[in-house]
Design an enzyme around this catalytic site. Structure first.
Site: not given
Length: 209
Positions: A10-12, A14-16, A94, A117, A184
């Site tokens: 989870m990256s914060g 919407v997709d994940s 990555c 995501g 990122c």
């Protein structure tokens, strides 16, 4: 009968977040996780947003600090490529690195799958393009086939607009959050990042073969 379990990176964004929500709706035991590799993971991975989404979905959530490994495997690669006069694309490397860590953690903790995501699909042990124009199979192109049986990609059949609609439907606060498409770990300009790492500018001729 025990439910299958899945770790969702989870990256914060919407997709994940929607990936985690879909997998929970399908009956999986979902564990959200964020890999920490810098100051609040800069603009890519906002831990506060990921934690809020996990709380909203009622799923487990954890963070895993990989700062030293990330510096060695990804950041130094990025810098060294520029020193060689090349233009690196760190994201495929990555993703290979992060999926490897995720799968290793899952195996060590008796978790069945790892998910993200990404807009891509895995069918018949093959990585193929997503139904969406936002296809991201390229970014997973370095993953070895042995990983595929452990990976779930729930957004492979969805469009971005459908993902946002799903997020709004279940009242996720990040439903309309803008996409992050840059590197990122670089906050602003990559040239400033390199300067801060002690890389000095050099003048040279622009030549072809």
């Amino acid at each position: 009968m025990n439910r299958k379990s899945v770790m969702v990176g989870m990256s914060g964004g919407v997709d994940s977040s929607v990936a985690a929500a879909i997998l929970k709706e399908k009956g999986y035991r979902v564990i959200g996780y964020t890999l920490k590799f810098g100051k609040e993971n800069n603009k890519c991975c906002l831990i506060d947003d990921a934690k809020q989404v996990a709380d909203r979905l009622g799923i487990e959530y954890l963070t895993i600090d990989i700062s030293s490994e990330f510096e060695k495997e990804i950041v130094k690669y990025f810098i060294n490529q520029y020193l060689k006069g090349k233009t690196p694309s760190p994201c495929p490397k990555c993703n290979l690195f992060k999926f490897g860590l995720g799968i290793e953690y899952a195996q060590n903790n008796n978790i069945d799958y790892v998910s993200t995501g990404h807009y891509a699909k895995i069918k018949n042990h093959r990585l193929i393009t997503a139904s969406s124009r936002k296809d991201q199979a390229y970014f997973l192109s370095r993953l070895p086939k042995r990983y595929f049986e452990k990976i779930l990609l729930p957004l492979g059949e969805m469009k971005k607009s459908e993902v946002r609609k799903y997020a709004n439907k279940i009242n996720l606060h990040i439903a309309d959050k803008s996409d992050s498409q840059d590197i990122c770990f670089v906050e602003d300009d990559y040239r400033e990042f390199l300067k801060k790492r002690g890389i000095k500018e050099k003048e040279g001729k622009v030549i072809n073969k």
